[in-house]
Design an enzyme around this catalytic site. Structure first.
Site: not given
Ligand SMILES: Cc1ncc(C[n+]2csc(CCOP(=O)(O)OP(=O)(O)O)c2C)c(N)n1
Ligand SMILES: [Mg+2]
Lengths: 344, 321
Positions: B58, B82, B125
């Site tokens: 971000e 957000a 969230h």
């Molecule tokens: C700083 C942040 N930005 C966005 C999110 C929203 N988000 C939750 S899980 C995810 C994807 C995570 O992918 P990965 O790290 O590869 O883990 P996986 O779900 O594949 O186990 C996102 C973008 C978040 N939790 N934290």
């Protein structure tokens, strides 16, 4: 060169390893059964908000949990039901948190995967990815201040999570302080829908290790044998003062990002690739082939897991829901400093 | 035909991309997937190369948007929630917000924040962060409460030469529908009288406008006419419209979904008290969420944030003062 390959000779006696393997397998089954139950509760409208499963990642996760011992720190992430259980979390804690029981460790204030018991070394994740790593670092620093020797801290992250500043800051911090941190990356090809090609441009995430001056290990994350041995090695190295360990496992998420997601974006070629195989099946085949267990025993274990999960769900379903009138609406421990904003 | 709040946001982005080649969209999963909430559905296909998946970074998402804006682009950044914008907070409040003031070079970026509570969302969230962004000089903070505003204000956000925090409420995404998209709009900075009344003014914004309208409906059956003011943007804040309403009703209740310390409701009450003290027949009131993180369980969540029920109680209380 700090990379190590899987060392297949460090776990000791074959029989000891067999026992560990069986224990791990049973832990994986329990996690899978729990996840399946949570998914069905979700579909039945019994769970508020999202459900995030670890299907396909149990071998890696259970190996993290089993390689730790009491006194260590573990900060699991969203796909770590197996590791949590192996570290000592109860099925009841998991179900209570998912179903919002006020009797659970999060008291219905937080839910689903955001659960833990900090006093027992199980740190509860916040959603913000990467944020737990430096918190584990801090716990390890505290152990050092307090002269508490021989403990390690492990935490898990996805491929996507490695793109956060928090990941980079914390890994560097751990390296500079030479903390006994084991940072486990599950590279499951996707972060939600985003493929790794949009996430990082290096050949393999384990290459990050050398840049930070920490040890790197890579492995096939759906091979329980490799997971147990690699995690064992990494944890022992951290414990013996060799500094942070970056463990990178290749595997595939065999479920949606959450249960709301049909994951139709997943490249079908991954599903038939070696790392797309279900770790539970791989372990099962291995067990049978080694004659460490018979098919009958596998079935018994599965049934025992089902019973355990069903019992927990039955207990939680009888528990009260949280009462907002009895809730203590105060975020401070120092009650006298709380402003208490009374309702008009 | 009917169109939801969420679809209006998609349509506004489609129009912005179509009308202005300087516009691009950047955020996690916004490309082929169409975003976590589908606010960018099909846009990557319709506008090849202009809707880009971001890594989970971000800070870098916002930082790069600022750089692109300096070079003449008009980026739209989607935060997945957000709540995750706090990771980009430094770039937003220190860099984007100060650039024009320091250099006379504008920073036309739009940052979309899907925020506010939904059942089961939990502490990370659900957040309503409009107040912390409004606190920093150099930012515009929009809080659309209607399908029409979601559409026209997002288009305006992209057209404005300053950084805009576009706080879109997740609860309204699917709940709110309109017959068609608007062809004209009130300008940003102007509040809207969502319902006229002479007995008391309820000032609200975003999802709380609908709770306030429900209260106005309920109190109407008891013979009380509530005027509901929809702020539309919390910065700039339309003090004139609020003051004119209070001049008519003599009573003010301001409602916000975010936390009680400081914030939009405190700002509104402070302005009315200092500039319009004589207009008031009773002490001005405000109602916010409770001063704890947003709880996960729906029972707790429903008690944590203001609802039609708690707003009605506050309104009845105000009538007695
Ligand atoms: C700083 C942040 N930005 C966005 C999110 C929203 N988000 C939750 S899980 C995810 C994807 C995570 O992918 P990965 O790290 O590869 O883990 P996986 O779900 O594949 O186990 C996102 C973008 C978040 N939790 N934290
Ligand atoms: Mg991933």
């Amino acid at each position: 060169m700090v990379h190590t390959v899987v060392d297949r000779g460090t776990v000791g006696e074959a029989s000891v390893f067999r026992d560990t393997y069986l224990k791990a397998y049973r832990g994986m089954v329990l996690a899978r059964v729990l996840d399946d139950k949570l998914a069905s509760l979700y579909r039945g409208g019994k769970i508020h908000g999202g459900v995030f499963l670890g299907r396909g990642q149990e071998a890696l996760s259970v190996a993290v949990g089993l390689s730790l011992r009491k006194g260590d720190i573990f900060a699991p992430l969203i796909r770590d039901a197996a590791g949590r259980l192996a570290f000592g979390e109860t099925v009841l804690d998991a179900v209570r948190t998912y179903m919002g029981s006020p009797l659970g460790p999060m008291r219905a204030r937080d839910g689903n995967v955001h659960r833990g018991r900090p006093r027992e070394g199980l740190f509860p994740m916040v959603s913000h990815l990467g944020a737990m790593i430096s918190v584990v670092n801090g716990a390890l620093l505290a152990h050092r201040f307090k002269g508490k020797a021989g403990t390690v801290g492990a935490t898990c992250l996805g491929d996507g999570g490695t793109s956060t500043g928090a990941f980079h800051e914390a890994l560097n911090q751990a390296a500079v302080e030479r903390l006994p941190l084991i940072l486990v990356i599950a590279n499951n090809e996707y972060a939600y829908s985003t493929p790794t090609t949009s996430q990082f441009a290096c050949e393999n995430l384990v290459d990050r290790a050398i840049g930070y001056g920490v040890k790197g290990h890579s492995l096939e994350g759906n091979d329980l044998d490799a997971c147990l041995k690699t995690l064992h090695t990494a944890v022992e190295q951290a414990r013996s003062g060799q500094g942070p360990q970056l463990v990178v496992a290749k595997l595939l998420r065999l479920c949606g990002h959450g249960e709301h997601d049909d994951s139709n974006y997943v490249d079908p070629r991954f599903r038939t690739a070696p790392h797309g195989r279900d770790c539970l099946k791989v372990a099962e085949e291995h067990l049978l082939q080694q004659k460490w267990a018979e098919a009958k025993a596998l079935e018994t274990w599965r049934n025992e897991a089902i019973q355990k999960v069903e019992e927990a769900v039955a207990i939680v379903q009888r528990e009260p829901t949280p009462d907002p009138y009895k809730e203590n609406w105060c975020a401070l421990s120092a009650k006298h400093l709380s402003e208490g904003y009374d309702e008009p | 035909m009917s169109i939801t709040y969420l679809e209006a946001i998609r349509e506004a982005q489609a129009k912005a991309l179509a009308d202005d080649p300087r516009v691009y969209i950047y955020g996690q999963d916004v490309g082929a997937f169409g975003g976590a909430f589908k606010a960018t559905k099909n846009l990557a296909k319709e506008f090849p190369g202009r809707v880009l998946d971001a890594p989970i970074s971000e800070d870098a998402m916002v930082g790069s948007a600022i750089g692109a804006a300096i070079e003449g682009m008009r980026p739209i950044i989607e935060m997945q929630f957000a709540d995750f914008s706090t990771i980009g907070f430094n770039q937003i409040v220190n860099q984007a917000a100060s650039l024009f003031w320091r250099t006379n070079v504008t920073c036309p970026i739009t940052i979309r924040l899907p925020g506010g509570g939904t059942s089961g969302g939990g502490p990370f969230h659900s957040q309503s962060l409009e107040a912390i962004y409004a606190h920093f000089p150099g930012l515009i903070v929009m809080t659309p409460a209607t399908v029409e505003d979601a559409y026209s204000m997002l288009l305006e956000a992209v057209a404005i030469d300053d950084p805009v925090i576009f706080f879109e409420h997740k609860y309204l995404y699917y709940h709110l529908k309109a017959e068609k998209l608007p062809t004209e709009a009130m300008p940003t900075g102007k509040a809207r009288i969502a319902r006229a009344g002479r007995d008391m003014t309820i000032v609200a914004y975003s999802a709380m406008v609908h709770e306030a309208l429900a209260v106005a409906e309920e109190l109407a059956t008891e013979g009380t006419e509530v005027e509901v003011v929809d702020l539309r943007s919390v910065k700039p804040l339309d003090t004139d419209t609020i003051m004119a309403s209070v001049a008519r009703t003599g009573r003010l209740l301001c409602v916000g979904e975010s936390w009680p310390w400081g914030g939009v409701t405190a700002e509104v009450v402070a302005r009315v008290s200092t500039e319009g003290f004589d207009l008031l027949d009773a002490p001005p009131q405000r109602l916010n969420a409770k001063d704890t993180p947003v709880p996960y369980h729906p029972n707790l969540w429903a008690a944590h944030r203001p609802t039609a029920r708690s707003i009605a109680a506050a309104a009845r209380n105000l009538l007695r003062l």
